[in-house]
Design an enzyme around this catalytic site. Structure first.
Site, PDB file in Angstrom:
ATOM      1  N   GLY A 275       0.835  -1.213   0.000  1.00 29.63           N
ATOM      2  CA  GLY A 275       0.000   0.000   0.000  1.00 29.63           C
ATOM      3  C   GLY A 275       0.862   1.252   0.000  1.00 29.63           C
ATOM      4  O   GLY A 275       1.911   1.302  -0.644  1.00 29.63           O
ATOM      5  N   GLN A 276       0.390   2.238   0.761  1.00 31.54           N
ATOM      6  CA  GLN A 276       1.073   3.544   0.766  1.00 31.54           C
ATOM      7  C   GLN A 276       2.514   3.420   1.235  1.00 31.54           C
ATOM      8  O   GLN A 276       3.431   3.902   0.570  1.00 31.54           O
ATOM      9  CB  GLN A 276       0.323   4.507   1.706  1.00 31.54           C
ATOM     10  CG  GLN A 276      -1.090   4.807   1.278  1.00 31.54           C
ATOM     11  CD  GLN A 276      -1.135   5.985   0.330  1.00 31.54           C
ATOM     12  OE1 GLN A 276      -0.352   6.061  -0.632  1.00 31.54           O
ATOM     13  NE2 GLN A 276      -2.035   6.900   0.578  1.00 31.54           N
TER      14      GLN A 276
ATOM     15  N   ASP B  89       1.090  -8.612  -1.675  1.00 34.18           N
ATOM     16  CA  ASP B  89      -0.181  -8.099  -1.145  1.00 34.18           C
ATOM     17  C   ASP B  89      -1.219  -9.215  -1.215  1.00 34.18           C
ATOM     18  O   ASP B  89      -0.911 -10.341  -1.629  1.00 34.18           O
ATOM     19  CB  ASP B  89      -0.614  -6.831  -1.899  1.00 34.18           C
ATOM     20  CG  ASP B  89      -1.379  -5.853  -0.982  1.00 34.18           C
ATOM     21  OD1 ASP B  89      -2.416  -6.263  -0.414  1.00 34.18           O
ATOM     22  OD2 ASP B  89      -0.938  -4.702  -0.839  1.00 34.18           O
TER      23      ASP B  89
ATOM     24  N   ARG C 134      -4.929   4.137  10.140  1.00 30.53           N
ATOM     25  CA  ARG C 134      -5.978   4.890  10.852  1.00 30.53           C
ATOM     26  C   ARG C 134      -6.743   5.805   9.907  1.00 30.53           C
ATOM     27  O   ARG C 134      -6.207   6.267   8.908  1.00 30.53           O
ATOM     28  CB  ARG C 134      -5.327   5.800  11.898  1.00 30.53           C
ATOM     29  CG  ARG C 134      -4.882   5.088  13.113  1.00 30.53           C
ATOM     30  CD  ARG C 134      -4.579   6.092  14.206  1.00 30.53           C
ATOM     31  NE  ARG C 134      -3.283   6.732  14.070  1.00 30.53           N
ATOM     32  CZ  ARG C 134      -2.893   7.772  14.793  1.00 30.53           C
ATOM     33  NH1 ARG C 134      -3.730   8.312  15.673  1.00 30.53           N
ATOM     34  NH2 ARG C 134      -1.708   8.292  14.646  1.00 30.53           N
TER      35      ARG C 134
ATOM     36  N   ASN D 133      -6.045  -5.713  12.602  1.00 37.70           N
ATOM     37  CA  ASN D 133      -4.644  -5.913  12.221  1.00 37.70           C
ATOM     38  C   ASN D 133      -4.022  -7.140  12.892  1.00 37.70           C
ATOM     39  O   ASN D 133      -3.098  -7.746  12.332  1.00 37.70           O
ATOM     40  CB  ASN D 133      -3.831  -4.642  12.497  1.00 37.70           C
ATOM     41  CG  ASN D 133      -4.097  -3.591  11.423  1.00 37.70           C
ATOM     42  OD1 ASN D 133      -4.794  -3.864  10.436  1.00 37.70           O
ATOM     43  ND2 ASN D 133      -3.566  -2.394  11.604  1.00 37.70           N
TER      44      ASN D 133
ATOM     45  N   THR E 275       3.206  -2.217  11.072  1.00 38.76           N
ATOM     46  CA  THR E 275       1.753  -2.205  11.266  1.00 38.76           C
ATOM     47  C   THR E 275       1.370  -1.751  12.687  1.00 38.76           C
ATOM     48  O   THR E 275       2.001  -2.165  13.651  1.00 38.76           O
ATOM     49  CB  THR E 275       1.197  -3.633  11.020  1.00 38.76           C
ATOM     50  OG1 THR E 275       1.644  -4.072   9.731  1.00 38.76           O
ATOM     51  CG2 THR E 275      -0.313  -3.667  11.092  1.00 38.76           C
TER      52      THR E 275
ATOM     53  N   ARG F 219      10.758  12.579  13.838  1.00 41.44           N
ATOM     54  CA  ARG F 219       9.785  13.677  13.987  1.00 41.44           C
ATOM     55  C   ARG F 219      10.279  14.689  15.020  1.00 41.44           C
ATOM     56  O   ARG F 219      10.211  15.903  14.808  1.00 41.44           O
ATOM     57  CB  ARG F 219       8.425  13.084  14.404  1.00 41.44           C
ATOM     58  CG  ARG F 219       7.749  12.383  13.241  1.00 41.44           C
ATOM     59  CD  ARG F 219       6.544  11.586  13.662  1.00 41.44           C
ATOM     60  NE  ARG F 219       5.743  11.231  12.475  1.00 41.44           N
ATOM     61  CZ  ARG F 219       4.809  10.292  12.470  1.00 41.44           C
ATOM     62  NH1 ARG F 219       4.532   9.603  13.568  1.00 41.44           N
ATOM     63  NH2 ARG F 219       4.126  10.042  11.369  1.00 41.44           N
TER      64      ARG F 219
ATOM     65  N   HIS G  51       4.636   3.515  20.834  1.00 39.94           N
ATOM     66  CA  HIS G  51       4.331   4.380  19.693  1.00 39.94           C
ATOM     67  C   HIS G  51       2.923   4.929  19.870  1.00 39.94           C
ATOM     68  O   HIS G  51       1.966   4.425  19.299  1.00 39.94           O
ATOM     69  CB  HIS G  51       4.442   3.549  18.408  1.00 39.94           C
ATOM     70  CG  HIS G  51       4.322   4.345  17.155  1.00 39.94           C
ATOM     71  ND1 HIS G  51       5.028   5.499  16.916  1.00 39.94           N
ATOM     72  CD2 HIS G  51       3.560   4.144  16.047  1.00 39.94           C
ATOM     73  CE1 HIS G  51       4.708   5.970  15.718  1.00 39.94           C
ATOM     74  NE2 HIS G  51       3.816   5.170  15.176  1.00 39.94           N
TER      75      HIS G  51
HETATM   76  N1  APR Z   1      -1.151  -9.818   3.452  1.00 40.93           N
HETATM   77  C1  APR Z   1      -0.503  -8.904   2.714  1.00 40.93           C
HETATM   78  N2  APR Z   1      -0.929  -7.640   2.588  1.00 40.93           N
HETATM   79  C2  APR Z   1      -2.054  -7.283   3.223  1.00 40.93           C
HETATM   80  C3  APR Z   1      -2.777  -8.191   4.033  1.00 40.93           C
HETATM   81  C4  APR Z   1      -2.281  -9.503   4.130  1.00 40.93           C
HETATM   82  N3  APR Z   1      -2.899 -10.442   4.848  1.00 40.93           N
HETATM   83  N4  APR Z   1      -3.846  -7.542   4.537  1.00 40.93           N
HETATM   84  C5  APR Z   1      -3.791  -6.275   4.074  1.00 40.93           C
HETATM   85  N5  APR Z   1      -2.721  -6.118   3.279  1.00 40.93           N
HETATM   86  C6  APR Z   1      -2.297  -4.938   2.519  1.00 40.93           C
HETATM   87  C7  APR Z   1      -3.462  -4.116   1.995  1.00 40.93           C
HETATM   88  O1  APR Z   1      -4.089  -4.758   0.901  1.00 40.93           O
HETATM   89  C8  APR Z   1      -2.777  -2.824   1.624  1.00 40.93           C
HETATM   90  O2  APR Z   1      -2.302  -2.821   0.285  1.00 40.93           O
HETATM   91  O3  APR Z   1      -1.593  -4.016   3.316  1.00 40.93           O
HETATM   92  C9  APR Z   1      -1.588  -2.776   2.595  1.00 40.93           C
HETATM   93  C10 APR Z   1      -1.676  -1.633   3.577  1.00 40.93           C
HETATM   94  O4  APR Z   1      -1.558  -0.470   2.847  1.00 40.93           O
HETATM   95  P1  APR Z   1      -2.375   0.850   3.208  1.00 40.93           P
HETATM   96  O5  APR Z   1      -3.803   0.521   3.435  1.00 40.93           O
HETATM   97  O6  APR Z   1      -2.041   1.866   2.170  1.00 40.93           O
HETATM   98  O7  APR Z   1      -1.751   1.289   4.625  1.00 40.93           O
HETATM   99  P2  APR Z   1      -0.362   2.030   4.909  1.00 40.93           P
HETATM  100  O8  APR Z   1      -0.566   3.490   4.941  1.00 40.93           O
HETATM  101  O9  APR Z   1       0.702   1.454   4.044  1.00 40.93           O
HETATM  102  O10 APR Z   1      -0.132   1.565   6.426  1.00 40.93           O
HETATM  103  C11 APR Z   1       0.095   0.219   6.749  1.00 40.93           C
HETATM  104  O11 APR Z   1       1.386   0.732   8.721  1.00 40.93           O
HETATM  105  O12 APR Z   1       1.834   2.713   9.860  1.00 40.93           O
HETATM  106  C12 APR Z   1       1.029   1.582   9.802  1.00 40.93           C
HETATM  107  O13 APR Z   1      -1.037   2.321  10.779  1.00 40.93           O
HETATM  108  C13 APR Z   1      -0.430   1.897   9.580  1.00 40.93           C
HETATM  109  O14 APR Z   1      -1.263  -0.268  10.136  1.00 40.93           O
HETATM  110  C14 APR Z   1      -0.964   0.601   9.059  1.00 40.93           C
HETATM  111  C15 APR Z   1       0.221   0.054   8.250  1.00 40.93           C
END
Ligand code: APR
Length: 310
Positions: A11-12, A33, A84, A97, A121, A153, A177
């Site tokens: 993701g991000q 993913d 979040r 999570n 995460t 930060r 955290h």
């Molecule tokens: N296996 C692999 N990837 C997964 C799974 C899984 N079982 N479940 C979810 N994902 C993927 C989602 O499909 C998504 O592409 O994890 C990715 C998370 O990306 P975002 O939703 O963009 O979240 P992001 O901003 O990257 O943050 C991820 O890090 O800082 C922490 O709080 C934040 O818990 C969050 C995590």
């Protein structure tokens, strides 16, 4: 042979991790993913391969949803999970999570049992604990990325406030955290000059409060989702120290077994990250006030960890 970095979650944060790992030529990169997002993971990987001629990096970058493809990874960075949304605390993400980390832990344990695992995460301190318990990996192989970000930060805010280069600001942030983390102004310096000589108590208190709430400040601005550039780079710093045996001293969530009076919890403390992984925890002699603040954050982490029932 090149090193291999597996990114669980594309993701991000995952996509920025991939870009940074490529630019720094840390090794070949696999973005994993869920099956529904396998094609976007493949697309991001391809996009980064097509950026390579400008970035001048040589790396094989691939996307997948199959854990077999992470086999032999030297480093696994886990961002799989929900971020979040405005109005949420990190603890609100626990149930959803934890379920995701349980699946990820099984996949990593089976296919990359020797990798250094960096967990991003949230809620971080509980997720890294859960991953450690579920995999049974040695403690030096499991690190939570949080203090590295919280300290970045803190250093950024100090530099912004004083109008100095961030490169000259050194300091550390301990604890969980969350809003009870413990920035240490007493041990923060700017080019060797104590911060306490350069800023008033009122200024320092404001900087500490902003640091504790920094993640929330960004969540509020985004409305949807949380920070991604700075968390990604913070995880890369840990990975790089491991892969290149840089032996950096970084604040990370590490398993404390008596250090700082904490037993059996992952708490943000300064650690040496070497080719051995989390090689050593450094103990700082804290003042009574700092100790009390640390105890408070440990209490919060303990409560969240208990909710994992692991
Ligand atoms: N296996 C692999 N990837 C997964 C799974 C899984 N079982 N479940 C979810 N994902 C993927 C989602 O499909 C998504 O592409 O994890 C990715 C998370 O990306 P975002 O939703 O963009 O979240 P992001 O901003 O990257 O943050 C991820 O890090 O800082 C922490 O709080 C934040 O818990 C969050 C995590």
């Amino acid at each position: 042979m090149r090193k291999k970095i597996a990114l669980i979650g594309g993701g991000q944060i995952g996509q920025i991790l991939a870009m940074l790992a490529a630019q720094k030529e840390l090794g070949d990169i696999v973005i994993l993913d869920i099956p529904e997002l396998e094609n976007p993971a493949k697309g991001k990987a391809l996009d980064l391969m097509e950026m390579a001629p400008h970035g001048n990096y040589d790396a094989a970058i691939t996307g997948t949803s199959d854990y077999k493809d992470i086999a032999g990874a030297d480093v696994v960075i886990i961002t799989a999970g929900r971020p979040r949304q405005a109005g949420m605390t990190r603890e609100d993400l626990l149930a959803v999570n934890l379920d995701i980390i349980t699946k990820v832990a099984a996949g990593v344990k089976q296919h990359a049992p020797k990798a250094l695992c960096i967990i991003v995460t949230n809620p971080l301190d509980a997720m890294v604990y859960a991953f450690y318990k579920l995999t049974g990996f040695p403690k030096n192989q499991v690190i939570g990325m949080a203090g590295t970000l919280d300290t970045a930060r803190w250093r950024a805010f100090v530099a912004m406030e004083l109008g100095v280069s961030v490169s000259d600001v050194a300091g550390t942030v301990l604890g969980g955290h969350g809003p009870d983390m413990v920035p240490l102004p007493r041990l923060t310096t700017v080019g060797g000059v104590p911060l306490t000589d350069l800023a008033t108590k009122e200024q320092i208190d404001k900087l500490a409060t902003r640091t504790r709430e920094a993640g929330t400040e960004i969540v509020k601005l985004f409305g949807k989702g949380s920070a991604f550039f700075s968390p990604a780079w913070s995880a890369i710093v840990i990975a790089e120290s491991y892969l290149k045996d840089k032996r950096r001293i970084l604040p990370c969530a590490a398993l404390c077994e008596g250090e700082y009076g904490v037993k059996g919890l992952f708490i943000g403390v300064p650690v040496m990250v070497s080719a051995k992984g989390m090689e050593k925890i450094y103990e700082i002699k804290l003042t009574d006030e700092e100790k009390a603040m640390l105890q408070k954050t440990v209490g919060v982490v303990q409560k969240t960890v208990e909710e994992t029932k692991l």
